[in-house]
Scaffold this active site. Structure first.
Site, PDB file in Angstrom:
ATOM      1  N   LEU A  50      20.421  15.844   1.064  1.00 12.81           N
ATOM      2  CA  LEU A  50      21.177  15.109   2.067  1.00 12.81           C
ATOM      3  C   LEU A  50      21.767  13.882   1.363  1.00 12.81           C
ATOM      4  O   LEU A  50      21.029  13.026   0.886  1.00 12.81           O
ATOM      5  CB  LEU A  50      20.261  14.688   3.220  1.00 12.81           C
ATOM      6  N   GLY A  78      11.352   5.450   0.300  1.00 11.92           N
ATOM      7  CA  GLY A  78      10.446   4.384   0.750  1.00 11.92           C
ATOM      8  C   GLY A  78       8.996   4.800   0.742  1.00 11.92           C
ATOM      9  O   GLY A  78       8.111   3.979   0.939  1.00 11.92           O
ATOM     10  N   ASN A  79       8.743   6.098   0.576  1.00 11.50           N
ATOM     11  CA  ASN A  79       7.380   6.633   0.550  1.00 11.50           C
ATOM     12  C   ASN A  79       6.657   6.428   1.879  1.00 11.50           C
ATOM     13  O   ASN A  79       5.439   6.424   1.935  1.00 11.50           O
ATOM     14  CB  ASN A  79       6.572   5.984  -0.590  1.00 11.50           C
ATOM     15  N   THR A  80       7.421   6.259   2.969  1.00  6.67           N
ATOM     16  CA  THR A  80       6.749   6.024   4.255  1.00  6.67           C
ATOM     17  C   THR A  80       6.371   7.333   4.944  1.00  6.67           C
ATOM     18  O   THR A  80       5.635   7.317   5.925  1.00  6.67           O
ATOM     19  CB  THR A  80       7.644   5.201   5.211  1.00  6.67           C
ATOM     20  N   PHE A 100     -17.159  -8.974  14.775  1.00  6.58           N
ATOM     21  CA  PHE A 100     -17.201  -8.732  16.230  1.00  6.58           C
ATOM     22  C   PHE A 100     -18.399  -7.903  16.676  1.00  6.58           C
ATOM     23  O   PHE A 100     -18.350  -7.252  17.714  1.00  6.58           O
ATOM     24  CB  PHE A 100     -15.892  -8.072  16.708  1.00  6.58           C
ATOM     25  N   CYS A 157      -8.201 -11.678  15.039  1.00  3.37           N
ATOM     26  CA  CYS A 157      -9.000 -12.858  15.412  1.00  3.37           C
ATOM     27  C   CYS A 157      -8.280 -13.835  16.327  1.00  3.37           C
ATOM     28  O   CYS A 157      -8.857 -14.334  17.280  1.00  3.37           O
ATOM     29  CB  CYS A 157      -9.389 -13.651  14.168  1.00  3.37           C
ATOM     30  N   GLU A 169     -17.870 -15.143  22.527  1.00  5.31           N
ATOM     31  CA  GLU A 169     -17.685 -13.864  23.220  1.00  5.31           C
ATOM     32  C   GLU A 169     -17.044 -13.999  24.591  1.00  5.31           C
ATOM     33  O   GLU A 169     -16.404 -13.067  25.070  1.00  5.31           O
ATOM     34  CB  GLU A 169     -19.054 -13.202  23.441  1.00  5.31           C
ATOM     35  N   CYS A 177       0.815  -1.218   0.000  1.00  3.57           N
ATOM     36  CA  CYS A 177       0.000   0.000   0.000  1.00  3.57           C
ATOM     37  C   CYS A 177       0.845   1.263   0.000  1.00  3.57           C
ATOM     38  O   CYS A 177       0.347   2.355  -0.260  1.00  3.57           O
ATOM     39  CB  CYS A 177      -0.951   0.009   1.201  1.00  3.57           C
TER      40      CYS A 177
END
Length: 1336
Positions: A407, A263-265, A803, A156, A1266, A79
């Protein structure tokens, strides 16, 4: 090559799963995740959060380095990866490992067979993280394995079965069993118990020679091609990837505002979540100068584009090779790198990006600045070196780097003799979480002394960027390293570092406490180091202080699961009671399991993006859509005016609303929706819709506001038994208190998802939706469109976690999509982003419990008067019901002779809260256990004694006059006491606490009675439909929904037993309103109970029809009988039905039988806390549960563990934060922390109570989904126990309040000491605590 020549757009060449991809129109805004899913139709890689925080989209990237001739494999979040960054790389997705068609990979097989998937949505990401590790280390250590999974979340399983699968690959194999030799006391010799949930001999071996090879063409490309600049043009953005530093300098001069992306982070999330837009980005990752790693005589020089993982490896090697004196800065940086992000983030994030982004929450910048690191900057104007600390020098971080400067590299120096360096951090979760405060500190002494020659102190998290305590450091030069210096330093630091009071997370006091606590910790570390250097001159620190110098580290958990074996007389073919793998387990692990957004796109399909209210309570003046309609790809905008029939549903006095019309009643309410040809276009256009509001009063956000304005949903409920007022007159003591319990986000991994396909005739529609209640969706959609329900076909294959969160909200969202499909006559897909999902859908009810308790000297509780307030949000949803259940279950395991309690559902301007696993009981149960603990504190008895005295003992009645037999409650309690060796460990903990001042352990054991039932018979009816085909195969369907709880697996087990055929003959296709009408919701742990009865009924009907044929030919086989039945015209299809459990409750009289039966359990948990930071570690948990006769022990134990870990989240970690205007701040895994691998107990044992019967449910089982969640509060009370030990030792007052979640912030505040006093009262007396330092 100049930029002008490079304007011709390039072809992007990369490989996916061994297949060459040539993309002629690569868009720089397109991330790999959506490219894989939408362009290549590889839907195994999942969207979980879009921000690199959950690991659901993990893939493996492989690159070839021509100089070293090495191939590098690393995991990454798809993503965050722009496809343009993949030139010349090979991508492996879960589909590339194996499939049910081509054969599965050992990782996929073991994860499935070890029961490591429940809903299965996170499983492909888990598979890829483990697989990548094995590609690099075929026999990893358990530390490498836990580190590899730190960036993957699962909601889960509770992680234990996933780790069991991992252990089978590790060097030190433990096959999921722990130290059984020392654990003999866990077994009764007579019991026929089993501890194996899977068998190792079934697994195929891992053969590294069989993996996909790196594409030779990419090697040739890397070696032969003269590198050239790459330019990609998107719809709105240009991507330039230069190959030399000179060219980069030219580009930066031409585009000074263009960010450099490796890294596009940082840039990725800014563009995605914060609306930042860059028309040009420059990707310098291919420039050699930015990738250097050089070991020099005075330190290490690392290129700015080097990934953090590479930096970690390089520093790790240096630390192991060089003398310790030189590597103190390296070691401190390594310390921070261990927990920074997950492996996937570290693999792509660059060192330079981390520094230049100057984020306040950087873990690295404080230590790099304190360590005197230097930055090598370059621009057309030449090169220069500056100290890294310069870019943070004046506190606000007036950036010393010019816009056109780059840099190039960072120099990390060797440490010197007499120099000491440390780095610290405290975060909401130990791994993969941004710090609350991070710190870097360095001191240099004059040779052979402890006189300060140079001092650096930097903090992250305290201001808008990293800040330096410059004045403090200057003032302290020349001082000696003793407690006078400490005293002065602490005051100076607090005076110098002022925190903005407007911090949205409201942690100002905690941050200040950490700021001085970290300096104190540094003080102790240096004293200890001085002692090591010269023990004659420097006495070091008291022994009981030493443990605080050790940080908590994640270890591979050990675990045991104990369950009762099936009887020897049971047929080997009968699967009931055996640990059978989840029916979709293999498909989860191969990515073949289909979820809503994996369904292939339909011709002409439109994507929907919702536009939500930004005000909590306001009149809508105008909705301006003209700008949005001009955006590219926009098809239409849908509003309340487009709803053909019902826009408001009156299930009670206040309506549930699809589209807001004239006013909005919470932030996040849907006002309109944009339909466009792609998700990106819809989202961009939605941002252009302008809504003008007129604010309405009052804005009610909290329970306190609601009480003040008398704002409640009716009815208010009350239960009373005995004579409370009289009882209060006769008791020895009373106590009063109040506890606040925060809400909880469901955080199901698959966000709310709907796909609506109009059929084109008779107003028919297919609605594919991720929901727990298809019949309800059908009803709502039909009502909103004004068509009969028989035109709406609702389909659910499986749900990626729910849930309780996919009931009413799913209905409203399905209606939004259906109205859009109806208006446009197109298929419409609505998949909420994680941020929108968290904003719109509400969660568990925040809760306030007020109580007065009367008790005797011997701990017997005689009277309780309590009031519960639940924050219902803006519409009723299930809030009144939640309030009722919290009353009915508030007694937990205790007999309270005189009781009066009220419950109020508050009406506020928050998104409506809804059902959530446990449904009111986790809140009211915690209130009860809190006053039980307080009674113990006041009587001087132990909490377990008070619990025992007040527990239900023999056949008794609850406070609403329902009979119960608590025999199994006592059995669970006694067995847990014994299996956890409670008393021995309690003694050991007291000993530990005497010997450790800054670290304390705590232990708690908590019983549970969990009533099962849905309150009314019609809510638990169920139906099933079973077809037998002439080839003997069976198609089974029922009204239950697969949410990860394994219901379909259990239903196939039931059918297999009833028809006496192997499970392999039986198939389950989907749950649909076309096959089973009017099915009840899969809620309240009841799915298996009720649907199992219906399946059994259908199978028995069929068997009855077949019986004459079987009698005639007893030696025949199943296929013969079926063929014969068909030839005799015997019907081979049957419906089965279950009327539901009889249940009733009369609120007027305050009595009834609302529940069918009771589950029981006990959990014992042990923790260790760090009193200086508030951090804690879960050391061990033992759970004993009575769940009747388990139909599938593997699934059931998985449910108990998963619920328990969700409970740990609720009670100790998960914090929702709202602004004063009612805007939710915590909208994704970055801000909202659910438990990760590092949070589960180091030893985690679950035991199912043997020989327990339940007359009411199928095969004597019990519905247990539950119940386990509440047991998570054993960790809460273990923490309380540890805090009590601290407070007793320090002579602090006995009574204190702890709210939930019990976060590090609260733990630190409760462990009061001189540091917390400094923060609460600015003037404070000189310390007693510090004076102890040199007494030893």
């Amino acid at each position: 090559m100049s930029q002008r020549e490079a304007v011709g757009a390039e072809e992007l060449i990369f490989y996916v799963n061994g297949r060459k991809i040539i993309e002629k129109n690569a868009d720089p805004e397109q991330m790999l995740l959506f490219y894989l899913r939408k362009r290549l139709r590889l839907t195994g890689t999942k969207y979980g959060c879009g921000g690199g925080g959950c690991g659901a989209c993990t893939v493996m990237i492989s690159t070839y380095e021509p100089t070293s001739k090495k191939i590098r494999h690393y995991s990454a979040n798809a993503c965050l990866l722009p496809i343009c960054s993949l030139y010349g790389m090979a991508v492996t997705t879960v589909e590339g490992l194996g499939s049910t068609k081509t054969g599965i990979h050992p990782v996929q097989e073991r994860l499935a067979k070890c029961h490591g998937s429940q809903c299965g949505f996170c499983t492909p990401g888990m598979v890829m993280s483990i697989y990548t590790l094995l590609r690099n280390h075929p026999e990893p250590t358990s530390e490498q394995m836990t580190a590899a999974l730190a960036g993957n979340l699962c909601r889960c399983t509770g992680y234990r079965p996933i780790l069991d699968a991992c252990k089978t690959f590790c060097k030190n194999k433990e096959n999921g069993r722990c130290c059984m030799d020392q654990q003999e006391d866990l077994f009764d010799k007579e019991e026929k118990v089993s501890v194996r949930l899977f068998s190792l001999d079934e697994f195929q071996p891992l053969d590294p020679t069989q993996e996909l090879i790196f594409p030779p063409e990419l090697m040739r490309m890397a070696e032969n091609q003269s590198k050239r600049t790459l330019v990609f043009h998107g719809e709105r953005m240009m991507w330039i990837s230069p190959i030399s530093l000179d060219e980069l300098q030219d580009l930066k001069a031409a585009h000074p505002k263009a960010p450099l992306v490796v890294g596009n982070t940082v840039v990725g999330p800014d563009m995605k979540f914060r609306g930042v837009f860059h028309p040009v980005v420059i990707a310098p990752a291919r420039i050699p100068d930015l990738n250097v790693v050089e070991c020099k005589s005075d330190g290490l020089t690392v290129g700015a584009a080097c990934s953090l993982s590479l930096v970690k490896d390089v520093l790790g090697n240096a630390v192991s090779e060089l003398p310790e004196e030189k590597t103190k800065i390296f070691y401190a940086v390594l310390q921070q790198l261990r927990t920074l992000g997950g492996e996937q983030i570290r693999n792509i994030a660059s060192l330079g990006g981390n520094i230049v982004s100057r984020k306040s929450t950087s873990d690295l910048n404080p230590i790099l600045a304190a360590g005197n690191c230097m930055l090598n900057l370059a621009s057309r104007g030449g090169k220069r070196w500056i100290p890294l600390s310069d870019i943070f020098a004046d506190g606000v971080g007036n950036n010393a780097i010019m816009p056109e400067e780059i840099l190039v590299s960072v120099h990390i120096p060797h440490s010197r003799k007499g120099e000491y360096v440390s780095a610290f951090r405290q975060a909401p979760r130990r791994e993969n979480a941004l710090p609350i405060i991070s710190a870097g500190m360095r001191v240099l002494f004059e040779e052979g002394t402890d006189k300060i020659k140079d001092l650096s102190i930097f903090y992250g998290g305290a201001a808008s960027t990293t800040i330096c305590a410059k004045q403090t450091c200057r003032t302290l030069i020349g001082r000696y390293w003793n407690e006078q210096m400490l005293d002065e330093a602490s005051r100076l630091i607090l005076n110098e570092i002022t925190l903005p009071e407007s911090v949205w997370d409201g942690k100002v006091k905690y941050k200040k406490t950490l700021i001085v606590s970290f300096f104190y910790r540094f003080f102790l570390e240096v004293l200890q180091s001085l002692k090591t250097m010269d023990p004659c001159h420097y006495p070091g620190i008291p022994v009981e202080y030493e443990s605080v110098l050790e940080d908590f580290r994640t270890k591979m958990p050990q675990s045991i699961q104990i369950y009762e074996d099936v009887a020897l007389s049971q047929s080997p073919q009968d699967p009931v009671g055996r640990p059978i793998m989840h029916q979709s387990g293999i498909k989860h692990a191969t990515g073949e399991a289909v979820y809503i957004d994996d369904i292939p796109s339909v011709d002409g399909e439109l994507f929907l993006a919702v536009v939500t209210s930004s005000r909590a309570h306001a009149k809508i003046v105008t909705v301006e859509t003209s700008e949005a309609l001009k955006e590219p790809g926009v098809f239409d905008i849908i509003t309340a005016n487009d709803v053909p029939a019902m826009n408001e549903f009156h299930y009670s006095d206040d309506p549930e609303i699809i589209f807001a019309r004239d006013k909005v009643i919470c932030v996040g309410q849907i006002v309109c929706a944009v339909a466009a040809d792609s998700y990106a276009h819809a989202k961009q256009a939605a941002a252009k819709v302008k809504i003008e509001y007129e604010v309405l009063e009052p804005v009610i956000l909290t329970v306190e506001d609601a009480i003040k304005h008398n704002s409640f949903f009716e009815p208010k409920r009350k239960l009373e038994q005995g004579n409370v007022d009289k009882a209060f007159d006769t008791v020895d003591h009373t106590l009063e208190g109040e506890i606040h319990i925060g809400g909880q986000e469901h955080f199901y991994m698959e966000t709310q998802s709907v796909l609506v396909i109009p059929k084109g005739e008779d107003k028919e529609m297919d609605v594919f939706v991720s929901t727990q209640h298809p019949a309800f969706i059908q009803e709502m959609v039909a009502a909103s469109l004004g068509v009969p329900a028989n035109r709406i076909m609702c389909h659910v294959k499986r749900v990626g976690g729910a849930f309780g969160g996919k009931l009413l909200k799913a209905g409203l969202l399905a209606s939004v999509a259906s109205v859009a499909a109806n208006k446009t006559s197109r298929a419409v897909r609505l998949i909420l982003s994680r941020g929108d999902d968290m904003l719109i859908t509400g969660g568990r009810h925040p809760f306030i419990g007020k109580y007065k308790v009367g008790f005797m000297n011997d701990g017997r509780i005689q009277a309780v008067d309590a009031k519960y307030y639940v924050n219902g949000g803006c519409t009723p949803d299930e809030s009144v019901l939640v309030a009722e259940v919290s009353l009915l279950k508030m007694d937990n395991a205790y007999k309270i002779p005189n009781l009066r309690c009220w419950a109020y559902a508050c009406k506020t301007n928050l998104p409506s809260n809804t059902a959530f696993r446990g449904f009111g009981f986790p809140q009211s149960g915690l209130v009860t256990e809190t006053w039980i603990t307080e009674v113990a504190e006041q009587t001087g008895l132990s909490p377990e004694k008070v619990r025992e005295i007040n527990m239900y003992k023999e056949d008794e009645q609850t406070h609403f006059k329902q009979k119960l037999d608590p025999q199994n409650l006592m059995r669970c309690w006694n067995e847990c006491m014994e299996k956890s060796a409670y008393h021995n460990r309690r003694t050991a903990i007291e000993e530990f606490n005497k010997q450790n001042y800054w670290k304390k352990k705590g232990i708690a054991i908590v019983p549970m009675k969990f009533p099962f039932g849905l309150g009314s018979r019609y809510l638990s009816q169920a139906a099933a439909l079973v077809h037998i085909y002439t080839d003997g195969s069976v198609l089974l369907t029922h009204g239950g929904i697969e949410l990860g709880q394994g219901i379909h697996t259990k239903m196939i087990q039931v059918a297999s037993r009833e028809l006496n055929i192997p499970m392999s003959y039986i198939h389950f296709c989907e749950t649909s309103t076309t096959t089973v009408p009017n099915a009840c919701a899969s809620v309240g742990s009841a799915g298996t109970d009720v649907n199992g009865m219906a399946v059994k009924d259908a199978c028995q009907t069929l068997l009855k029809r077949l019986q004459p044929i079987i009698n005639k030919n007893p030696k025949g086989n199943w296929n013969d009988w079926i063929k014969e039945a068909f030839e005799q015209s015997v019907s081979l299809s049957a419906t089965g039905y279950f009327r539901g459990y009889d249940a009733n409750m009369d609120w007027e009289k305050g009595e009834g039988r609302p529940f069918t039966y009771f589950l029981y359990g006990t959990a014992c948990s042990e923790v260790e806390i760090n009193c200086l930071t508030g951090d804690h570690k879960n050391l061990r948990t033992d759970i004993v549960m009575d769940i009747g006769c388990s139909i599938n022990p593997a699934v059931d134990i998985g449910q108990i563990e998963g619920a328990f870990v969700q409970g740990i989240g609720l009670y100790t970690m998960e914090e929702l934060k709202y602004s004063p205007e009612g805007v939710l701040h915590t909208r994704g895994p970055d801000q909202y922390k659910i438990p990760a691998v590092c949070d589960i107990p180091e030893q985690f044992n679950v035991s199912l109570l043997s020989s327990s019967q339940n007359l009411y449910a199928i095969y004597s089982s019990k519905g247990l989904g539950e119940a386990g969640l509440f047991l998570g509060c054993s960790v809460f009370f273990a923490l309380r126990d540890a805090i009590t030990s601290v407070r007793n030792e320090r002579g602090l007052k006995k009574t204190f309040t702890l709210n939930s979640p019990l976060t590090a912030e609260q733990i630190r505040a409760a462990c009061m000491d001189d540091f917390t006093k400094m923060i609460t009262n600015d003037e404070y007396a000189s310390s007693t605590l510090w004076a102890r330092v040199h007494e030893t």
